[in-house]
Design an enzyme around this catalytic site. Sequence first.
Site, short mmCIF file in Angstrom:
data_model
loop_
_atom_site.label_atom_id
_atom_site.label_comp_id
_atom_site.label_asym_id
_atom_site.label_seq_id
_atom_site.Cartn_x
_atom_site.Cartn_y
_atom_site.Cartn_z
CG HIS A 12 3.34 0.49 -5.53
ND1 HIS A 12 3.23 1.69 -4.77
CD2 HIS A 12 3.96 -0.43 -4.75
CE1 HIS A 12 4.14 1.48 -3.67
NE2 HIS A 12 4.49 -0.03 -3.66
CG HIS A 31 5.39 5.09 -5.03
ND1 HIS A 31 5.61 4.41 -6.09
CD2 HIS A 31 5.65 4.60 -3.96
CE1 HIS A 31 6.43 3.53 -5.55
NE2 HIS A 31 6.61 3.47 -4.18
CD GLU A 32 2.07 7.49 -11.41
OE1 GLU A 32 2.12 6.79 -12.22
OE2 GLU A 32 0.94 8.00 -10.91
CD GLU A 88 14.92 -4.24 -13.36
OE1 GLU A 88 15.21 -2.82 -13.56
OE2 GLU A 88 15.03 -4.99 -14.15
NE ARG A 107 10.27 1.73 5.55
CZ ARG A 107 10.25 0.20 5.00
NH1 ARG A 107 10.58 -0.05 3.88
NH2 ARG A 107 9.74 -0.48 5.99
N GLY A 113 0.79 -1.23 -0.25
CA GLY A 113 -0.03 0.12 0.12
C GLY A 113 0.60 1.37 0.19
CB ALA A 114 1.93 3.81 1.18
#
Length: 291
Positions: free
Chosen positions: A40, A37-38, A150, A189, A34-35
């Site tokens: 993911h 961003h692009e 990666e 993070r 979760g959390a």
Amino acid sequence: MSQPLIIRSLRELRAQIWEWRGSGETIGYVPTMGALHEGHLSLIKISRQKASKTVASIYVNPAQFAPGEDFDSYPREEQSDIDKLTRAGCDLIYIPSSSLYANDHSTYIKVNGVGDGLETDHRPSFFEGVVLIVMKLLNRVAPDVAIFGEKDYQQLTIIRKMVRDMDIPVKIIGGPIARDAHGLALSSRNAYLDEDGLCTARQLNKILHRCARELAGELAGELAGSADIDESLTRAKADIIAAGFDSIDYLELVDSRSLAIITQTPFTKPARLLVVARYKGIRLLDNCAAG
Ligand code: AMP
């Protein structure tokens, strides 16, 4: 924009996967904590190119956090994650409603070789937790392909090895690192960084890429003695500290497949340069090809 199915129970998940399989669909899968961003979402895009249905999961895996790490404070943004996955065209979002570990869980898997050193030197039980959850999630979702970033290069390498060693019927695909406009590798993070931290963090990829080009011999002529690995790494480490990082967990040139540390030139390609540096306790990972 069609709404993805949001499934919280294993029974419903399996029923849906069976139904899709019965009608000839192929399943692509992107596990996340979760959390989003692009980075993911770039994996979701790859999944949609490789399979007819895409499943994402959101589960903050307690087994990969050591005591004192940020499990409790790890960002949890369920609704905005669902919105992002919806816009990205995900077909099913699996959000387990309770812990995936039974109280008496007692099975563990250790991947030797590629699982030794690097991250393991600094987070000794981290990959044990990662491998465990990936194994469990692959068994639950039973996808045809699963996509991992990666960005977590050693993790990707370990998962490939585990899947091969354990005959798990899934194809593992690595997705390239998504970066911000300054080249900073996107990470959930990064949200912990203050303004100075962000400035410092954005230097890391530049130092890394320069060092990689130096090691690959692409800067030959520009920098005398560039073929000396130890010298190049020492110089890059000094640059990382000068950029404002507090410490460096590791900066190593490794064989891209075996992750064996390379200390001498000429070295066999493909090679990868991996780094983890800390800013006010925040660990930033990055890596790139080095020839
Ligand atoms: P996480 O939610 O941090 O467990 O990450 C879930 C997946 O997203 C993992 O396969 C990560 O390697 C991948 N990922 C995280 N950040 C990036 C990024 N910047 N680019 C590509 N993949 C990423």
